[in-house]
Design a protein around this motif. Structure first.
Motif, PDB file in Angstrom:
ATOM      1  N   HIS A  57       0.854  -1.182   0.000  1.00 45.01           N
ATOM      2  CA  HIS A  57       0.000   0.000   0.000  1.00 45.01           C
ATOM      3  C   HIS A  57       0.894   1.237   0.000  1.00 45.01           C
ATOM      4  O   HIS A  57       1.706   1.412   0.906  1.00 45.01           O
ATOM      5  N   PRO A  58       0.774   2.138  -0.973  1.00 41.80           N
ATOM      6  CA  PRO A  58       1.734   3.229  -1.121  1.00 41.80           C
ATOM      7  C   PRO A  58       1.579   4.385  -0.134  1.00 41.80           C
ATOM      8  O   PRO A  58       2.537   5.078   0.154  1.00 41.80           O
ATOM      9  N   VAL A  59       0.394   4.601   0.399  1.00 45.59           N
ATOM     10  CA  VAL A  59       0.152   5.743   1.296  1.00 45.59           C
ATOM     11  C   VAL A  59      -0.323   5.227   2.651  1.00 45.59           C
ATOM     12  O   VAL A  59      -0.850   4.119   2.743  1.00 45.59           O
ATOM     13  N   PRO A  60      -0.153   6.007   3.720  1.00 44.10           N
ATOM     14  CA  PRO A  60      -0.608   5.549   5.040  1.00 44.10           C
ATOM     15  C   PRO A  60      -2.105   5.242   5.057  1.00 44.10           C
ATOM     16  O   PRO A  60      -2.897   5.891   4.372  1.00 44.10           O
ATOM     17  N   PHE A  61      -2.471   4.248   5.849  1.00 41.70           N
ATOM     18  CA  PHE A  61      -3.879   3.895   5.999  1.00 41.70           C
ATOM     19  C   PHE A  61      -4.597   5.008   6.762  1.00 41.70           C
ATOM     20  O   PHE A  61      -3.984   5.773   7.507  1.00 41.70           O
ATOM     21  N   THR A  62      -5.901   5.094   6.562  1.00 43.14           N
ATOM     22  CA  THR A  62      -6.704   6.089   7.275  1.00 43.14           C
ATOM     23  C   THR A  62      -7.753   5.377   8.118  1.00 43.14           C
ATOM     24  O   THR A  62      -8.184   4.265   7.783  1.00 43.14           O
ATOM     25  N   ASP A  63      -8.167   6.035   9.217  1.00 41.18           N
ATOM     26  CA  ASP A  63      -9.236   5.458  10.027  1.00 41.18           C
ATOM     27  C   ASP A  63     -10.584   5.827   9.413  1.00 41.18           C
ATOM     28  O   ASP A  63     -10.656   6.425   8.339  1.00 41.18           O
ATOM     29  N   ARG A  64     -11.668   5.490  10.104  1.00 38.93           N
ATOM     30  CA  ARG A  64     -13.002   5.741   9.541  1.00 38.93           C
ATOM     31  C   ARG A  64     -13.291   7.216   9.349  1.00 38.93           C
ATOM     32  O   ARG A  64     -14.111   7.595   8.528  1.00 38.93           O
ATOM     33  N   GLY A  65     -12.614   8.070  10.105  1.00 35.51           N
ATOM     34  CA  GLY A  65     -12.822   9.503   9.972  1.00 35.51           C
ATOM     35  C   GLY A  65     -11.971  10.130   8.883  1.00 35.51           C
ATOM     36  O   GLY A  65     -12.053  11.329   8.635  1.00 35.51           O
ATOM     37  N   GLY A  66     -11.113   9.337   8.222  1.00 32.04           N
ATOM     38  CA  GLY A  66     -10.264   9.853   7.155  1.00 32.04           C
ATOM     39  C   GLY A  66      -8.934  10.397   7.644  1.00 32.04           C
ATOM     40  O   GLY A  66      -8.178  10.974   6.872  1.00 32.04           O
ATOM     41  N   VAL A  67      -8.630  10.206   8.935  1.00 26.75           N
ATOM     42  CA  VAL A  67      -7.373  10.681   9.517  1.00 26.75           C
ATOM     43  C   VAL A  67      -6.299   9.616   9.297  1.00 26.75           C
ATOM     44  O   VAL A  67      -6.524   8.439   9.583  1.00 26.75           O
ATOM     45  N   PRO A  68      -5.106   9.991   8.772  1.00 34.82           N
ATOM     46  CA  PRO A  68      -4.046   8.999   8.565  1.00 34.82           C
ATOM     47  C   PRO A  68      -3.595   8.366   9.882  1.00 34.82           C
ATOM     48  O   PRO A  68      -3.499   9.036  10.911  1.00 34.82           O
ATOM     49  N   VAL A  69      -3.353   7.069   9.836  1.00 33.73           N
ATOM     50  CA  VAL A  69      -2.892   6.326  11.009  1.00 33.73           C
ATOM     51  C   VAL A  69      -1.435   6.691  11.269  1.00 33.73           C
ATOM     52  O   VAL A  69      -0.627   6.797  10.338  1.00 33.73           O
TER      53      VAL A  69
END
Length: 187
Positions: A57-69
């Motif tokens: 996965h090239p970019v950091p994962f995001t939580d349900r609110g769209g905030v990067p982990v």
């Protein structure tokens, strides 16, 4: 993250950001998508009965609110390395954008059906002089068939001009060749 010995019976999608992921002896009974960030992945002796895709996965994962982990605790490089596919049946495995330069392939079978997609990197071909016992051996890079054959010209340039009609193929002769005419004797 240690998934060793786990059994996944339903379709699953895993998103993992870790330094190391161990899937040794896992059993995948259904389709799965594993998205990984910044990890060394060990797939040794895993069993797949349905297609499994391991994707970097090239970019950091995001939580349900769209905030990067937050990945500040991860110390590894920003790439996914597969360290082992030892003892697996690679027919159902798809690897996308992964680094296989240090991967252990011994004992794996159906490697000809392993799908490599994206920017998956393999180990470079060794070159130069190396030793096998006391005899020095010179390794050279072997060219692939695609590199050896010149690019084919488009068919429209090599085909005969027919003014919109299809060119007819020459008649084919089947069976024994016709007898040759005998020369006439001279008087």
């Amino acid at each position: 993250m240690d998934l060793s010995g786990a059994v996944f019976g339903a379709p699953v999608t895993l998103e993992i950001a870790a330094d190391r992921v161990s899937c040794v002896r896992t059993r995948w009974e259904s389709t799965a998508t594993v998205r990984v960030r910044r990890a060394e992945v060990d797939l040794g002796y895993a069993v797949w009965t349905a297609p499994v895709a391991l994707t970097a996965h090239p970019v950091p994962f995001t939580d349900r609110g769209g905030v990067p982990v937050d990945e500040s605790l991860l110390t590894g490089p920003d790439r996914v390395r597969v360290t082992s596919v030892q003892g697996v049946d690679a027919a159902h495995l798809v690897l996308t954008d992964t680094d296989l330069s240090d991967c252990l392939f011994s004992g794996a079978f159906h490697l000809d059906q392993l799908r490599l997609e994206g920017r998956t990197t393999l180990a470079p071909t060794p070159t130069g002089f190396h030793r096998r016992g006391i005899a020095p051996i010179h390794w050279t890079r072997r060219r692939t068939l695609a590199e050896e054959t010149p690019l084919a010209r488009p068919e429209s340039r090599t085909a005969p001009r027919t003014r919109g009609r299809r060119a007819r193929a020459p008649p084919m002769a089947y069976g024994p060749a016709p007898p040759r005419p005998r020369p006439h004797p001279r008087p």
